[in-house]
Design an enzyme around this catalytic site. Sequence first.
Site, PDB file in Angstrom:
ATOM      1  CB  SER A 112      35.584  36.930  11.944  1.00 42.42           C
ATOM      2  OG  SER A 112      35.148  36.211  11.487  1.00 42.42           O
ATOM      3  CG  HIS A 113      32.697  37.104   8.382  1.00 41.89           C
ATOM      4  ND1 HIS A 113      32.996  36.654  10.000  1.00 41.89           N
ATOM      5  CD2 HIS A 113      31.337  37.657   8.119  1.00 41.89           C
ATOM      6  CE1 HIS A 113      31.303  36.376  10.018  1.00 41.89           C
ATOM      7  NE2 HIS A 113      30.251  36.601   9.538  1.00 41.89           N
ATOM      8  CG  ASP A 280      38.398  33.361  10.991  1.00 44.87           C
ATOM      9  OD1 ASP A 280      38.990  34.024  10.452  1.00 44.87           O
ATOM     10  OD2 ASP A 280      37.989  32.852  12.637  1.00 44.87           O
ATOM     11  CE  LYS A 375      36.238  30.760  11.283  1.00 42.33           C
ATOM     12  NZ  LYS A 375      35.732  30.480  12.503  1.00 42.33           N
TER      13      LYS A 375
END
Length: 542
Positions: A112-113, A280, A375
Amino acid sequence: MIRTVQTTPYKDQKPGTSGLRKKVPVFQQTNYAENFIQSIFNSLEGFRGETLVIGGDGRYYNREVIQIAIKMAAANGFGRVLVGRGGILSTPAASNVIRKYKAFGGIVLSASHNPGGPTEDFGIKYNIGNGGPAPEKVTDAIYAGTRTIETYKIAEVADINLDTEGSQNVAGMEVVVIDPVTDYAELMEKLFDFPAIRNLIGGGFRIVFDAMSAVTGPYAKEILENRLGAAKGSVLNFIPLPDFGGHHPDPNLVHARALYEEMMGDDAPDFGAASDGDGDRNLIIGKGIFITPSDSLAMLAANASLAPGYSKGLAGIARSMPTSAAADRVAEKLGIGIYETPTGWKFFGNLMDAGLVTICGEESAGTGSNHVREKDGLWAVLLWLNILAVRMESVQDIARQHWTTYGRNYYSRHDYEEVDADAANGLVTALRDQLATLPGKTFGKLKVATADDFSYNDPIDKSVSNNQGIRILFEGGSRVVFRLSGTGTSGATLRVYIERYEPDASRHDTETQAALADLIAVADEIAGIKTRTGRTEPTVIT
């Protein structure tokens, strides 16, 4: 040739809220990735001959694990694999591909991030047939399998060509390399009024989108510049890089500071946005105003009917427990349901599948709808642009009108990253020990109304999730929430969420941290953050 390989378990492969995340050198250990992937397959039934989607955010080690996953899928009996060209599929795009092509499930390779690179983060998660993250009963089964695994199966074949679209054969299984962008872009055109957005941009409306050298770059370039007519160069850092250009691909006011400063300048564009490593999450900034993720969820929900895909209204709204209650007030006015879930997008899947909610969101910069089961950062950007194109007002005007109508929820999250795990767990244990005695206590002008450790009873599958975050609610609607995050790869991340509701429009211009100052002090007093963690201030404030 299919080979069965002897292996031994690793004891640290428990999935968090978004799959298994570790540093790259951990995944590079002998059989580490293979053990986890085989444990995914071992936890599933009925997939022989079915389709599996595989893709990732392009971070370091992405290609290597994709090759492993393809060969193992063939060895375990899948009939077809769909994989994004170059190994690229944003997380929401992967969800869409699973749903559109009725795949059995998907393996998404992402952290992810989190940062990427040879010594940084990597991740593997499994998404089920609805396109969403595996529910806890599946991840629990996967984890149980990792602790007892003795063998894995893999096809002994050459690596496939990931860079050319088309069909290839791997040990009798078809592998189709697909364009990672087209299916997603077509879905966005169905949901949003692209002609209206083109007219807005054609009339001189300026946008800037920072893809943060991450996976959203090709999607944003195609949609914002090629299909919607934004000026060339409107999409920054649009080439996905294995190390994200050495930057931290988290769209917040620390790691996207340059975008924030540009949007606060005298000659700022009209609209600024960013997305994260796997596409996302989102950051929304208007000219001269930052929109918090909690407020963005509420404002998108309040105006969603302006977009064609949501013109019939919303079935309901869901938010994670730490997310501010701003969306609750929108749901109340619209006369629709509001659902409060634990953190983790997987909890929204049941609600969407049951038709109870249309739009969901988390304070951690994630918003999305029932178009996929993840998301979706670019989706949020496009819905904002659709709303702006119809209302023909600035982001700042829309925000102020929203606060006047619904009141303002001053809100902030303080992250203390890579805290000693024992210290973080000790802090949470001490908080739990106080819960019974906190109600009725006063701290300055603040009086505790209730205090609990949030538990969630899923209204669809009746599952129960306990210990999801410690809530301290004060009289008048203010609150403080404490959670240990499940998205990091080292130490522990303590998240503290602070919220104050202000109905008086004349008090809507206070700086956020100033508006929350007394609650911030009380949070430290109750939890002993400085004493227990040794930190004098948060690592990140959002």
